[in-house]
Design a protein around this motif. Structure first.
Motif, PDB file in Angstrom:
ATOM      1  N   LEU A   1       0.839  -1.188   0.000  1.00 28.94           N
ATOM      2  CA  LEU A   1       0.000   0.000   0.000  1.00 28.94           C
ATOM      3  C   LEU A   1       0.880   1.247   0.000  1.00 28.94           C
ATOM      4  O   LEU A   1       1.696   1.440   0.910  1.00 28.94           O
ATOM      5  N   GLN A   2       0.678   2.068  -1.032  1.00 27.06           N
ATOM      6  CA  GLN A   2       1.387   3.340  -1.139  1.00 27.06           C
ATOM      7  C   GLN A   2       0.433   4.521  -1.297  1.00 27.06           C
ATOM      8  O   GLN A   2       0.880   5.652  -1.341  1.00 27.06           O
ATOM      9  N   GLY A   3      -0.869   4.250  -1.399  1.00 30.42           N
ATOM     10  CA  GLY A   3      -1.851   5.318  -1.546  1.00 30.42           C
ATOM     11  C   GLY A   3      -3.254   4.793  -1.273  1.00 30.42           C
ATOM     12  O   GLY A   3      -3.464   3.594  -1.039  1.00 30.42           O
ATOM     13  N   GLN A   4      -4.223   5.709  -1.301  1.00 27.30           N
ATOM     14  CA  GLN A   4      -5.597   5.337  -1.009  1.00 27.30           C
ATOM     15  C   GLN A   4      -6.154   4.364  -2.037  1.00 27.30           C
ATOM     16  O   GLN A   4      -6.987   3.524  -1.718  1.00 27.30           O
ATOM     17  N   GLY A   5      -5.712   4.471  -3.292  1.00 35.21           N
ATOM     18  CA  GLY A   5      -6.177   3.521  -4.309  1.00 35.21           C
ATOM     19  C   GLY A   5      -5.782   2.098  -3.979  1.00 35.21           C
ATOM     20  O   GLY A   5      -6.564   1.164  -4.177  1.00 35.21           O
ATOM     21  N   ASP A   6      -4.557   1.908  -3.451  1.00 39.51           N
ATOM     22  CA  ASP A   6      -4.123   0.570  -3.052  1.00 39.51           C
ATOM     23  C   ASP A   6      -4.957   0.050  -1.897  1.00 39.51           C
ATOM     24  O   ASP A   6      -5.289  -1.139  -1.841  1.00 39.51           O
ATOM     25  N   LEU A   7      -5.305   0.944  -0.963  1.00 37.66           N
ATOM     26  CA  LEU A   7      -6.123   0.530   0.185  1.00 37.66           C
ATOM     27  C   LEU A   7      -7.505   0.093  -0.267  1.00 37.66           C
ATOM     28  O   LEU A   7      -8.038  -0.907   0.224  1.00 37.66           O
ATOM     29  N   ARG A   8      -8.109   0.794  -1.223  1.00 31.53           N
ATOM     30  CA  ARG A   8      -9.438   0.419  -1.722  1.00 31.53           C
ATOM     31  C   ARG A   8      -9.392  -0.933  -2.431  1.00 31.53           C
ATOM     32  O   ARG A   8     -10.281  -1.765  -2.252  1.00 31.53           O
ATOM     33  N   ARG A   9      -8.356  -1.137  -3.238  1.00 32.97           N
ATOM     34  CA  ARG A   9      -8.252  -2.422  -3.942  1.00 32.97           C
ATOM     35  C   ARG A   9      -8.029  -3.563  -2.958  1.00 32.97           C
ATOM     36  O   ARG A   9      -8.596  -4.655  -3.121  1.00 32.97           O
ATOM     37  N   CYS A  10      -7.227  -3.326  -1.939  1.00 27.78           N
ATOM     38  CA  CYS A  10      -6.964  -4.367  -0.942  1.00 27.78           C
ATOM     39  C   CYS A  10      -8.241  -4.771  -0.225  1.00 27.78           C
ATOM     40  O   CYS A  10      -8.554  -5.958  -0.111  1.00 27.78           O
ATOM     41  N   PHE A  11      -9.006  -3.796   0.244  1.00 30.29           N
ATOM     42  CA  PHE A  11     -10.230  -4.117   0.972  1.00 30.29           C
ATOM     43  C   PHE A  11     -11.325  -4.618   0.038  1.00 30.29           C
ATOM     44  O   PHE A  11     -12.242  -5.314   0.479  1.00 30.29           O
ATOM     45  N   GLY A  12     -11.249  -4.281  -1.258  1.00 33.84           N
ATOM     46  CA  GLY A  12     -12.192  -4.856  -2.194  1.00 33.84           C
ATOM     47  C   GLY A  12     -12.043  -6.365  -2.281  1.00 33.84           C
ATOM     48  O   GLY A  12     -13.034  -7.103  -2.348  1.00 33.84           O
ATOM     49  N   VAL A  13     -10.789  -6.841  -2.267  1.00 40.54           N
ATOM     50  CA  VAL A  13     -10.530  -8.287  -2.275  1.00 40.54           C
ATOM     51  C   VAL A  13     -10.836  -8.884  -0.907  1.00 40.54           C
ATOM     52  O   VAL A  13     -11.446  -9.954  -0.786  1.00 40.54           O
ATOM     53  N   LEU A  14     -10.435  -8.200   0.134  1.00 34.61           N
ATOM     54  CA  LEU A  14     -10.592  -8.708   1.503  1.00 34.61           C
ATOM     55  C   LEU A  14     -12.057  -8.913   1.856  1.00 34.61           C
ATOM     56  O   LEU A  14     -12.450  -9.961   2.390  1.00 34.61           O
ATOM     57  N   LEU A  15     -12.893  -7.929   1.548  1.00 31.37           N
ATOM     58  CA  LEU A  15     -14.303  -7.996   1.932  1.00 31.37           C
ATOM     59  C   LEU A  15     -15.112  -8.935   1.049  1.00 31.37           C
ATOM     60  O   LEU A  15     -16.226  -9.312   1.407  1.00 31.37           O
ATOM     61  N   SER A  16     -14.578  -9.312  -0.108  1.00 25.15           N
ATOM     62  CA  SER A  16     -15.311 -10.198  -1.015  1.00 25.15           C
ATOM     63  C   SER A  16     -15.100 -11.673  -0.696  1.00 25.15           C
ATOM     64  O   SER A  16     -15.736 -12.529  -1.303  1.00 25.15           O
ATOM     65  N   GLN A  17     -14.210 -11.986   0.247  1.00 27.17           N
ATOM     66  CA  GLN A  17     -13.941 -13.381   0.602  1.00 27.17           C
ATOM     67  C   GLN A  17     -14.738 -13.771   1.836  1.00 27.17           C
ATOM     68  O   GLN A  17     -14.834 -13.002   2.791  1.00 27.17           O
ATOM     69  N   PRO A  18     -15.324 -14.976   1.851  1.00 25.45           N
ATOM     70  CA  PRO A  18     -16.074 -15.408   3.038  1.00 25.45           C
ATOM     71  C   PRO A  18     -15.153 -15.636   4.219  1.00 25.45           C
ATOM     72  O   PRO A  18     -13.995 -16.039   4.072  1.00 25.45           O
ATOM     73  N   ALA A  19     -15.671 -15.365   5.409  1.00 26.40           N
ATOM     74  CA  ALA A  19     -14.896 -15.511   6.644  1.00 26.40           C
ATOM     75  C   ALA A  19     -15.575 -16.544   7.544  1.00 26.40           C
ATOM     76  O   ALA A  19     -16.519 -16.208   8.266  1.00 26.40           O
ATOM     77  N   PRO A  20     -15.130 -17.807   7.515  1.00 30.72           N
ATOM     78  CA  PRO A  20     -15.725 -18.829   8.385  1.00 30.72           C
ATOM     79  C   PRO A  20     -15.269 -18.639   9.834  1.00 30.72           C
ATOM     80  O   PRO A  20     -14.414 -17.801  10.138  1.00 30.72           O
ATOM     81  N   LEU A  21     -15.828 -19.444  10.715  1.00 32.31           N
ATOM     82  CA  LEU A  21     -15.446 -19.344  12.121  1.00 32.31           C
ATOM     83  C   LEU A  21     -14.059 -19.925  12.384  1.00 32.31           C
ATOM     84  O   LEU A  21     -13.327 -19.446  13.249  1.00 32.31           O
ATOM     85  N   GLU A  22     -13.661 -20.949  11.634  1.00 32.27           N
ATOM     86  CA  GLU A  22     -12.347 -21.553  11.794  1.00 32.27           C
ATOM     87  C   GLU A  22     -11.708 -21.735  10.428  1.00 32.27           C
ATOM     88  O   GLU A  22     -12.394 -21.825   9.408  1.00 32.27           O
TER      89      GLU A  22
END
Length: 331
Positions: A283-304
């Motif tokens: 991450l070097q700017g806000q655009g990188d942060l948006r792309r990172c969280f776009g991938v992060l939030l699109s993945q399911p998060a199970p309990l384990e």
């Protein structure tokens, strides 16, 4: 509504059919004929609007923070620009991070040529909502005949973490600075630490080590090395209950934003909870942060699932800071 209309129509049809059989009158015959023709006429009159019915869905805000109000905007219209007597729309909403799926069936009566409706969006947890309309059911003017048309209309809306007070990263120790890997310095300046290698076309001539080159059959280049500043590597476990994971993502979002405001380059890393694949974002700017969280939030998060190995350096040029979930202690 439709069931009552059909029952009422059958009752009227039965009455005129009984009159046609047992009452010797032209009124009974004409009445039965009109009752039989009415559904066909109703369908013919309503057919242009029924076939031209369209649905559009979108988020009022493409993205919002957790806990902030947001809504789905549903637009029902038809290309024939004619009013519709009755429409049924099935809306399916799926939250990618928590895996929650909601279904809502909306019924509209006596629609104008264009109808705008709004439906509240659940923003209690971080993630990306995906809304889709897979079919719409349109009725004729009498409400007796329905046509179900399959459509595919989708929309997305992101629920970002809630900003909190960013925590302070621990200062890098001297041992961490010393273990940071050296790399060739950009440019051709002088330095105390260097390495020798064979000269290649394009290398600066002034960096040739002439003394060693005279003793060798090829030109030797003296390449100056530098030790770059240690880059923070923020890691977390992409799993757990939604309330706990929300707290981790709030801290991660706020800490990363604080580093970017200080113009500090850093990394965010996590493991896919199911297959263990490692995700790394520089991450070097806000655009990188948006792309990172776009991938992060699109993945399911199970309990384990796969957890990040804490205490291990994941980057040769930085140091790791793992965000542990904070659990509230029960009294």
């Amino acid at each position: 509504m439709t069931a009552r209309m059909r029952i009422l129509y059958l009752a009227v049809l039965a009455v005129f059919f009984w009159m046609f059989l047992y009452v010797d009158s032209w009124l009974a015959a004409y009445g039965l004929l009109i009752v039989l023709v009415m559904p066909v006429l109703s369908l013919l009159v309503s057919l242009p609007a029924m076939l031209g019915c369209r649905v559009r869905v979108e988020g009022c805000k493409g993205q919002c923070c957790r806990g902030e109000e947001n809504q789905w905007r549903i637009t029902v219209y038809n290309t024939a620009r004619l009013p519709l007597p009755r429409v049924k729309v099935r809306l399916t909403m799926h939250q990618t991070l928590t895996g929650v799926t909601l279904t809502k069936t909306m019924r509209y009566h006596r629609l104008p040529a264009t109808l705008n409706d709004r439906l509240p969006m659940d923003t209690n947890h971080c993630g990306i909502w995906e809304a889709g309309v897979h079919w719409v059911q349109v009725y004729d003017a009498l409400g007796l005949i329905a046509i179900r048309r399959r459509v595919l209309v989708t929309a997305q809306a992101a629920v970002l973490p809630q900003p909190v007070e960013p925590e302070t990263l621990p200062q890098t120790t001297q041992s961490q600075e010393q273990t940071t890997a050296q790399r060739p310095r950009r440019g051709d300046g002088m330095g105390e630490e260097y390495e020798l290698r064979t000269y290649q076309p394009g290398d600066p001539v002034r960096m040739i080590h002439w003394k060693l080159s005279s003793k060798s059959e090829e030109l030797i280049l003296r390449e100056v090395l530098e030790r770059p500043e240690a880059v923070p590597v923020l890691t977390f476990d992409h799993l757990g209950p939604p309330d706990v994971l929300d707290g981790v993502l709030d801290r991660l979002w706020s800490l990363s934003n604080a580093l970017l405001e200080q113009q500090k380059t850093h990394e965010i890393q996590w493991l896919h909870p199911e297959n263990g694949q490692q995700f790394r974002f520089l991450l070097q700017g806000q655009g990188d942060l948006r792309r990172c969280f776009g991938v992060l939030l699109s993945q399911p998060a199970p309990l384990e699932g796969h957890r990040f190995p804490t205490g291990l350096r994941q980057s040769a040029d930085g140091y790791e800071y793992h965000l542990e979930p904070v659990r509230e202690e029960k009294p």
